[in-house]
Design a protein around this motif. Structure first.
Motif, short mmCIF file in Angstrom:
data_model
loop_
_atom_site.label_atom_id
_atom_site.label_comp_id
_atom_site.label_asym_id
_atom_site.label_seq_id
_atom_site.Cartn_x
_atom_site.Cartn_y
_atom_site.Cartn_z
N ASN A 66 0.83 -1.20 0.00
CA ASN A 66 0.00 0.00 0.00
C ASN A 66 0.87 1.26 0.00
N ILE A 67 1.95 1.23 0.76
CA ILE A 67 2.87 2.38 0.81
C ILE A 67 3.51 2.59 -0.57
N MET A 68 3.93 1.48 -1.18
CA MET A 68 4.55 1.60 -2.51
C MET A 68 3.57 2.19 -3.52
N ARG A 69 2.32 1.77 -3.47
CA ARG A 69 1.33 2.29 -4.41
C ARG A 69 1.04 3.77 -4.16
N LYS A 70 0.95 4.15 -2.88
CA LYS A 70 0.67 5.54 -2.54
C LYS A 70 1.77 6.48 -3.04
N THR A 71 3.00 6.01 -3.04
CA THR A 71 4.15 6.83 -3.42
C THR A 71 4.65 6.55 -4.84
N ASN A 72 3.95 5.68 -5.56
CA ASN A 72 4.33 5.32 -6.94
C ASN A 72 5.62 4.51 -7.03
N ILE A 73 6.15 4.06 -5.90
CA ILE A 73 7.40 3.28 -5.93
C ILE A 73 7.22 2.01 -6.74
N ASP A 74 6.03 1.41 -6.69
CA ASP A 74 5.80 0.14 -7.40
C ASP A 74 5.96 0.28 -8.91
N GLU A 75 5.83 1.51 -9.44
CA GLU A 75 5.92 1.73 -10.89
C GLU A 75 7.36 1.91 -11.38
N LEU A 76 8.30 2.12 -10.48
CA LEU A 76 9.66 2.51 -10.87
C LEU A 76 10.39 1.49 -11.75
N PRO A 77 10.18 0.17 -11.59
CA PRO A 77 10.87 -0.77 -12.50
C PRO A 77 10.47 -0.59 -13.98
N GLN A 78 9.40 0.17 -14.23
CA GLN A 78 8.99 0.37 -15.62
C GLN A 78 9.99 1.23 -16.40
N PHE A 79 10.94 1.85 -15.69
CA PHE A 79 12.01 2.53 -16.41
C PHE A 79 12.83 1.52 -17.22
N ILE A 80 12.80 0.26 -16.82
CA ILE A 80 13.44 -0.80 -17.61
C ILE A 80 12.67 -0.98 -18.91
#
Length: 466
Positions: free
Chosen positions: A355-369
């Motif tokens: 939930n924390i990752m989703r709130k801060t958009n951290i979960d999306e960061l691997p998409q830079f790959i």
């Protein structure tokens, strides 16, 4: 010299002065910042200054000047300046390094580029303001007549006269019968057969806009012949308003014109190259600096809070509907509904850390790959699950238009209130409208604004992020 030739010469002179003014600002700023860095007193300064000037001049020259165009908005002038400076930034870093010339320190370079954007924008907008004031004067207006009275020519009249600085003076219209829908300010002047006689006695008219259909060719051809022999510009206005009620755009293949129903700036190769260069540079910068630290933190906490892999790969639709695996940090427990059910606010599949990752958009960061691989862009319409694409493409008009460009890690819809769960069809319709707006209005400046808004929303916490 006729009025149209005068306008052409004025526009060319205005373009030349604008380009020279932009370049002069760049030279002055470069000298000032080199003095601040101490490079001004070195022997290599003249070579560096000449190189920087030529690079910036070339970037501005290829970008062109649009401030004198009648339907251009002020923000478009600023966006073009931003585009020129970004191209200059990329080109100068490459060419100065290759040539072994001096590069300003990073901090001064950023300030130099920011100052260039601000001063060049202020310079161009001041010229734009002067052009508007010039056109409002009665003696500088373009005198025109309209032939035909269909909906499209009526709409053209409204556009011409709605904004004073467009600089049009419409004398009236010709048609086979008077049209009561036209306002008194646009009087009926006679039938199409009387157009040439009118032009002969009204030498101030230099533009004719005709919307008659091809079945009236016998009346249209004499108008064209007269216009070509008497310095009057003839413009044909296509009558598509009876079946299409939004803007269309003229394109050319060789010598053959055609109309498109939407504007797509990313169809131009130079825009795609600029966006791709930015994507690669931005992704490499992030993946080589912040991402390793973030990955270690996420890896440790994820392994401590839930079993399973750190990354989550899901098939989604990309550009032209092509499928690819979108990479995310896993924020849910391993489950069988991952590819079918959208995450909800109180989804039991999520962990507290997820939930924390989703709130801060951290979960999306691997998409830079994904961005680095060319499957995604930093900014674009968010990629949807295959199941959602299949469902919504049947329910929402123009849904598939969003696949004309690469999907993005963030997008216009996400920063304008259409992020998160779509409980109702209207929410997804709003998201699609936002995606189409982005595709039609893409600029490098818009991408940078969306990135800024995404970061700002992440820092303050997005209530729709779940």
């Amino acid at each position: 010299m006729n009025n149209n030739k005068q306008n052409t010469h004025r526009n060319l002179l205005l373009s030349a002065l604008t380009i020279m003014g932009d370049t002069f600002i760049c030279i002055v700023l470069y000298v000032l910042f080199c003095r601040a860095s101490g490079h001004f007193w070195s022997e290599s300064f003249p070579q560096s200054a000449v190189t920087v000037t030529l690079i910036y001049f070339t970037c501005v020259l290829t970008g062109g000047v649009i401030l004198y165009k009648r339907n251009v908005k002020d923000f478009q002038v600023t966006t073009l300046v931003l585009r020129n400076v970004l191209m200059f930034m990329v080109a100068s870093v490459v060419l100065l390094n290759v040539g072994g010339f001096y590069l300003l320190p990073l901090g001064l370079s950023m300030l130099f580029l920011l100052a260039q954007v601000l001063l060049a924008s202020a310079f161009r907008l001041s010229i734009r303001k002067a052009v508007k004031a010039y056109r409002i004067k009665e003696s500088h207006k373009h005198h025109a007549i309209l032939v035909g009275s269909k909906e499209n020519i009526h709409a053209l009249y409204d556009e011409m006269t709605s904004v004073p600085y467009f600089g049009y003076a419409v004398e009236g219209y010709f048609d086979y019968t008077p049209n009561p829908k036209f306002p008194p300010s646009c009087p009926y002047l006679g039938t199409p057969q009387q157009v040439t006689d009118f032009l002969h006695t009204h030498s101030e008219v230099h533009e004719l806009y005709c919307c008659l259909t091809s079945r009236h060719a016998d009346d249209i051809l004499p108008m064209i012949n007269y216009c070509q022999n008497n310095l009057v510009h003839f413009y044909s206005v296509p009558n598509v308003s009876n079946y299409l009620h939004h803007r269309m755009y003229l394109n050319m293949i060789g010598n053959v014109p055609y109309l498109s129903i939407m504007r797509d700036p990313l169809e131009k190769a130079e825009n795609r190259i600029l966006k791709r260069v930015f994507d690669v540079a931005f992704s490499l910068l992030f993946l080589c600096t912040l991402f390793p630290v973030i990955f270690i933190i996420v890896f440790v906490i994820t392994k401590l809070t839930m079993p399973g892999p750190v990354f989550f790969r899901q098939k989604r639709n990309g550009i032209n509907g092509k499928e690819f695996y979108c990479i995310k940090f896993r924020s849910m427990r391993v489950n069988d509904d991952a590819d079918r059910v959208q995450a909800t606010k109180d989804d039991p599949r999520k962990t507290k850390w997820g939930n924390i990752m989703r709130k801060t958009n951290i979960d999306e960061l691997p998409q830079f790959i994904n961005v680095l691989k060319g499957e995604m862009s930093v900014v674009g319409p968010r990629p949807h699950m295959l199941k959602h694409t299949e469902e919504y493409s049947k329910l929402i008009d123009k849904y598939m238009v969003r696949h004309f460009v690469k999907p993005g890690i963030t997008g216009w819809s996400q920063v304008t209130g259409f992020r998160g769960e779509t409980k109702e069809l209207s929410q997804m319709e709003g998201r699609v409208r936002g995606d189409i707006y982005y595709i039609e209005h893409w600029t490098m400046g818009l991408d940078l604004y969306i990135i800024y808004k995404t970061v700002a929303n992440a820092l303050k916490g997005d209530k729709e992020a779940y």
